[in-house]
Design a protein around this motif. Structure first.
Motif, PDB file in Angstrom:
ATOM      1  N   LEU A  43       0.875  -1.137  -0.040  1.00 43.28           N
ATOM      2  CA  LEU A  43       0.047   0.016  -0.245  1.00 43.28           C
ATOM      3  C   LEU A  43       0.891   1.249  -0.076  1.00 43.28           C
ATOM      4  O   LEU A  43       1.602   1.382   1.005  1.00 43.28           O
ATOM      5  CB  LEU A  43      -0.877   0.167   1.059  1.00 43.28           C
ATOM      6  CG  LEU A  43      -2.238  -0.797   1.098  1.00 43.28           C
ATOM      7  CD1 LEU A  43      -2.605  -1.155   2.385  1.00 43.28           C
ATOM      8  CD2 LEU A  43      -3.207  -0.202   0.290  1.00 43.28           C
ATOM      9  N   ARG A  99      -6.778   5.428  13.787  1.00 46.55           N
ATOM     10  CA  ARG A  99      -7.335   4.020  13.383  1.00 46.55           C
ATOM     11  C   ARG A  99      -8.139   4.386  11.882  1.00 46.55           C
ATOM     12  O   ARG A  99      -9.020   5.371  11.848  1.00 46.55           O
ATOM     13  CB  ARG A  99      -8.409   3.663  14.337  1.00 46.55           C
ATOM     14  CG  ARG A  99      -8.741   2.245  14.065  1.00 46.55           C
ATOM     15  CD  ARG A  99     -10.523   1.934  14.632  1.00 46.55           C
ATOM     16  NE  ARG A  99     -10.634   0.798  14.578  1.00 46.55           N
ATOM     17  CZ  ARG A  99     -11.283   0.123  13.225  1.00 46.55           C
ATOM     18  NH1 ARG A  99     -11.247   0.864  12.131  1.00 46.55           N
ATOM     19  NH2 ARG A  99     -11.474  -0.980  13.173  1.00 46.55           N
ATOM     20  N   LEU A 100      -7.847   3.544  11.004  1.00 49.12           N
ATOM     21  CA  LEU A 100      -8.321   3.820   9.892  1.00 49.12           C
ATOM     22  C   LEU A 100      -9.547   3.145   9.317  1.00 49.12           C
ATOM     23  O   LEU A 100      -9.428   1.872   9.705  1.00 49.12           O
ATOM     24  CB  LEU A 100      -7.281   3.741   8.637  1.00 49.12           C
ATOM     25  CG  LEU A 100      -6.221   4.792   8.588  1.00 49.12           C
ATOM     26  CD1 LEU A 100      -5.221   4.342   7.482  1.00 49.12           C
ATOM     27  CD2 LEU A 100      -6.553   6.005   8.150  1.00 49.12           C
TER      28      LEU A 100
ATOM     29  N   TYR B  33       0.885  -0.263  13.586  1.00 49.80           N
ATOM     30  CA  TYR B  33      -0.546  -0.959  13.590  1.00 49.80           C
ATOM     31  C   TYR B  33      -0.256  -2.397  12.841  1.00 49.80           C
ATOM     32  O   TYR B  33       0.941  -2.447  12.189  1.00 49.80           O
ATOM     33  CB  TYR B  33      -1.468  -0.297  12.533  1.00 49.80           C
ATOM     34  CG  TYR B  33      -1.659   1.356  12.925  1.00 49.80           C
ATOM     35  CD1 TYR B  33      -0.591   2.190  12.500  1.00 49.80           C
ATOM     36  CD2 TYR B  33      -2.696   1.535  13.572  1.00 49.80           C
ATOM     37  CE1 TYR B  33      -0.802   3.619  12.975  1.00 49.80           C
ATOM     38  CE2 TYR B  33      -2.886   2.994  13.718  1.00 49.80           C
ATOM     39  CZ  TYR B  33      -2.081   4.012  13.601  1.00 49.80           C
ATOM     40  OH  TYR B  33      -2.181   5.138  13.705  1.00 49.80           O
ATOM     41  N   TYR B  35      -2.442  -5.042  10.318  1.00 49.50           N
ATOM     42  CA  TYR B  35      -3.614  -5.520   9.474  1.00 49.50           C
ATOM     43  C   TYR B  35      -3.426  -6.718   8.881  1.00 49.50           C
ATOM     44  O   TYR B  35      -2.515  -7.233   8.650  1.00 49.50           O
ATOM     45  CB  TYR B  35      -3.711  -4.370   8.356  1.00 49.50           C
ATOM     46  CG  TYR B  35      -4.056  -2.920   8.742  1.00 49.50           C
ATOM     47  CD1 TYR B  35      -2.974  -2.069   9.039  1.00 49.50           C
ATOM     48  CD2 TYR B  35      -5.239  -2.296   8.757  1.00 49.50           C
ATOM     49  CE1 TYR B  35      -3.184  -0.658   9.169  1.00 49.50           C
ATOM     50  CE2 TYR B  35      -5.567  -1.125   9.199  1.00 49.50           C
ATOM     51  CZ  TYR B  35      -4.568  -0.356   9.272  1.00 49.50           C
ATOM     52  OH  TYR B  35      -4.769   1.038   9.851  1.00 49.50           O
ATOM     53  N   LEU B  45      -7.949  -3.795  10.507  1.00 50.13           N
ATOM     54  CA  LEU B  45      -7.093  -3.656  11.794  1.00 50.13           C
ATOM     55  C   LEU B  45      -7.128  -4.539  12.738  1.00 50.13           C
ATOM     56  O   LEU B  45      -8.434  -5.001  13.092  1.00 50.13           O
ATOM     57  CB  LEU B  45      -7.367  -2.169  12.213  1.00 50.13           C
ATOM     58  CG  LEU B  45      -6.591  -2.024  13.253  1.00 50.13           C
ATOM     59  CD1 LEU B  45      -5.160  -1.689  12.919  1.00 50.13           C
ATOM     60  CD2 LEU B  45      -7.035  -0.502  14.037  1.00 50.13           C
ATOM     61  N   HIS B  48      -3.342  -2.143  17.476  1.00 49.14           N
ATOM     62  CA  HIS B  48      -1.969  -1.100  17.146  1.00 49.14           C
ATOM     63  C   HIS B  48      -1.453  -0.741  18.693  1.00 49.14           C
ATOM     64  O   HIS B  48      -2.118  -0.809  19.662  1.00 49.14           O
ATOM     65  CB  HIS B  48      -2.464   0.259  16.680  1.00 49.14           C
ATOM     66  CG  HIS B  48      -3.413   1.184  17.312  1.00 49.14           C
ATOM     67  ND1 HIS B  48      -4.943   0.705  17.574  1.00 49.14           N
ATOM     68  CD2 HIS B  48      -3.426   2.181  17.965  1.00 49.14           C
ATOM     69  CE1 HIS B  48      -5.456   1.678  18.040  1.00 49.14           C
ATOM     70  NE2 HIS B  48      -4.486   2.602  18.549  1.00 49.14           N
ATOM     71  N   LEU B  90      -0.005  -6.758   6.985  1.00 48.49           N
ATOM     72  CA  LEU B  90       0.678  -5.436   6.852  1.00 48.49           C
ATOM     73  C   LEU B  90       0.894  -4.853   8.082  1.00 48.49           C
ATOM     74  O   LEU B  90       0.127  -4.825   9.015  1.00 48.49           O
ATOM     75  CB  LEU B  90      -0.394  -4.572   5.894  1.00 48.49           C
ATOM     76  CG  LEU B  90      -0.619  -5.163   4.563  1.00 48.49           C
ATOM     77  CD1 LEU B  90      -1.893  -4.369   3.910  1.00 48.49           C
ATOM     78  CD2 LEU B  90       0.468  -4.911   3.716  1.00 48.49           C
TER      79      LEU B  90
END
Lengths: 112, 116
Positions: A43, A99-100, B33, B35, B45, B48, B90
């Motif tokens: 990404l 936080r996404l 984080y 993922y 997610l 984190h 990730l």
């Protein structure tokens, strides 16, 4: 939680064409980011754009926070633009800051 | 160049055999984080670290654990991998200021996990 919707889900273009990808979100956000996921899975951050317009070469992005949408423009597309484009928004506070929430992505294929 | 590094890039493990994935960063970011991304899906997610504070997502299975021994490194431990845990993992980092501003998130290249 916040909903993030991207359109279109798939886009097929001839090299040299222009395109617009859209991201709608259901609540106010702290910021919005656009990412490109290349065929190897990495990404790459394209834009950090909580509001306004930014440009980077053939790519530009506009976020209208008050209307809860963002647009990613790709001009003169190239085969290397192929991949999945993700929109992600952030609206946290304190320990959830950063936080996404991701949309489902737009799969872009550019043919030579 | 400052970056986020993940090792290994590809990991094959057997059903039920513990596995550890690693992530390191040279960006000196305070938040890291992890993922999970399955085929044709958005990244999800898992948890984190905000500095040393661990924040778990409510739906992350207990099978997944994490450690952050220092600012630069973070590990993802899968205690008993199942077939459903096969995915791309990730790692990402960002800088968070105070309680209201989070900067751009930077991702590593990912580790693709296969469970046999």
């Amino acid at each position: 939680g916040i909903q993030v919707e991207q359109s279109p889900p798939d886009l097929i273009l001839q090299e040299g064409a222009n395109s617009t990808l859209r991201c709608n979100f259901s609540d106010s956000v702290n910021n919005l980011q656009w990412f490109h996921q290349n065929p190897w899975g990495q990404l790459i951050n394209l834009f950090y754009i909580p509001s306004g317009t930014k440009q980077n070469g053939r790519l530009s992005a506009t976020t209208v926070a008050t209307e809860r949408y963002s647009l990613l423009y790709i001009s003169s597309s190239q085969t290397t633009d192929s991949g999945v484009y993700f929109c992600a928004v952030e609206q946290g506070r304190g320990s959830t800051l950063g936080r996404l929430y991701f949309g489902r992505g737009t799969q872009l294929t550019v043919w030579p | 160049d400052a970056m986020v590094i993940q090792n290994p890039r590809y990991q094959v493990t057997q059903f039920g055999k513990p596995v550890t994935l690693s992530c390191s960063q040279t960006l000196n970011h305070n938040v890291m984080y992890w993922y999970q991304q399955k085929s044709s899906q958005a990244p999800k997610l898992l948890f984190h670290y905000y500095d040393k504070d661990f924040n778990n997502e409510a739906d992350t299975p207990d099978n997944f654990q994490s450690r952050r021994p220092n600012t630069s490194f973070c590990f993802l431990d899968i205690r008993s991998p199942g077939l459903g845990d096969a995915a791309m993992y990730l790692c990402a980092t960002s800088r968070v200021f105070g309680t209201s501003v989070a900067d751009t998130q930077y991702f590593g290249p990912g580790t693709r996990l296969t469970v046999l």
